[in-house]
Design a protein around this motif. Structure first.
Motif, PDB file in Angstrom:
ATOM      1  N   LEU A 142      51.416  48.395  -0.806  1.00  0.00           N
ATOM      2  CA  LEU A 142      50.798  47.918  -1.672  1.00  0.00           C
ATOM      3  C   LEU A 142      49.419  47.831  -1.058  1.00  0.00           C
ATOM      4  N   THR A 143      49.062  47.865   0.106  1.00  0.00           N
ATOM      5  CA  THR A 143      47.585  47.962   0.646  1.00  0.00           C
ATOM      6  C   THR A 143      47.174  49.211   0.696  1.00  0.00           C
ATOM      7  N   LEU A 144      48.146  50.191   1.045  1.00  0.00           N
ATOM      8  CA  LEU A 144      47.921  51.629   0.799  1.00  0.00           C
ATOM      9  C   LEU A 144      47.563  52.062  -0.519  1.00  0.00           C
ATOM     10  N   ASN A 145      48.449  51.689  -1.429  1.00  0.00           N
ATOM     11  CA  ASN A 145      48.357  52.321  -2.825  1.00  0.00           C
ATOM     12  C   ASN A 145      47.627  51.624  -3.611  1.00  0.00           C
ATOM     13  N   PHE A 146      47.364  50.260  -3.517  1.00  0.00           N
ATOM     14  CA  PHE A 146      46.657  49.289  -4.596  1.00  0.00           C
ATOM     15  C   PHE A 146      45.542  48.543  -3.844  1.00  0.00           C
ATOM     16  N   PRO A 147      44.736  49.085  -2.799  1.00  0.00           N
ATOM     17  CA  PRO A 147      43.718  48.171  -2.281  1.00  0.00           C
ATOM     18  C   PRO A 147      42.774  47.429  -3.085  1.00  0.00           C
ATOM     19  N   GLU A 148      42.673  47.935  -4.338  1.00  0.00           N
ATOM     20  CA  GLU A 148      41.661  47.282  -5.300  1.00  0.00           C
ATOM     21  C   GLU A 148      42.124  46.195  -5.833  1.00  0.00           C
ATOM     22  N   LYS A 149      43.485  46.083  -5.982  1.00  0.00           N
ATOM     23  CA  LYS A 149      44.086  44.975  -6.261  1.00  0.00           C
ATOM     24  C   LYS A 149      44.167  43.677  -5.588  1.00  0.00           C
ATOM     25  N   ASN A 150      44.313  43.946  -4.291  1.00  0.00           N
ATOM     26  CA  ASN A 150      44.344  42.910  -3.022  1.00  0.00           C
ATOM     27  C   ASN A 150      45.319  42.043  -3.428  1.00  0.00           C
TER      28      ASN A 150
END
Length: 190
Positions: free
Chosen positions: A60-68
């Motif tokens: 999640l951190t790698l692929n969706f960083p903007e969503k936090n």
């Protein structure tokens, strides 16, 4: 009656990339092992198509960083609430005979939408404990040890002498802490 929530778990993945344009491909939409193990890509991305919560957090951190998105804070808290609500709604049906000194292990299956909101799919009264990966072997061993500490040790306290179930043959403690949280106590919540 008391109910506990086990803090650790795993994420099942599919062997094929999700797509609404391919509704007939069972390897896209059904993530249970009974289906996935027949895919030529089973285990290609994750061992036995399973991710620990920690590995899912990395994804999640790698692929969706903007969503936090934080697995524990944003997803597991919601899952725990749904599990707690399901126990509160059904506790009077779970042990109608009010048996003492008994326990039951349930397996909860969830799916997540694109906003990472969990939805309860089913509750299994006989969940599979098949160790199809090293992740599941470790997870199930620790979870069962924790279960016995809650359900059996109060009735038959472990002896301080002789063989200890808390250590493996190598002397390494198998389960250093109890990972269950009390989520329901009939005397308080019932």
């Amino acid at each position: 009656m008391k109910a506990y929530f086990y803090r650790d778990g795993y994420i099942r993945t599919s062997s094929k990339e999700f797509s609404l344009h391919n509704l007939s491909n069972k390897f896209v939409h059904l993530v249970n092992d009974a289906v996935q193990k027949y895919s030529e890509d089973y285990g290609k991305f994750e061992q036995a198509n399973k991710l620990s919560y920690q590995d899912y957090q990395k994804y999640l951190t790698l692929n969706f960083p903007e969503k936090n998105i934080h697995v524990e804070r944003d997803i597991i808290v919601q899952v725990k609430k749904i599990v707690t609500d399901s126990i509160r709604a059904t506790f009077h049906l779970l042990d109608q005979n009010k048996r003492i000194n008994s326990y039951e292990l349930f397996g909860y299956d969830f799916m997540f939408d694109t906003k990472f909101k969990p939805y309860l799919i089913e509750v299994n009264s006989n969940p599979s404990l098949e160790c199809s990966s090293t992740l599941l072997t470790k997870l199930f061993t620790q979870m069962l040890d924790n279960t016995f500490r809650i359900a059996v040790d109060p009735l038959f306290p472990p002896s301080s002498e002789g063989f200890s179930m808390k250590k493996s043959a190598t002397g390494i403690e198998l389960c250093p802490e109890n990972r269950f949280d009390l989520i329901f106590d009939e005397r308080i919540d019932g």
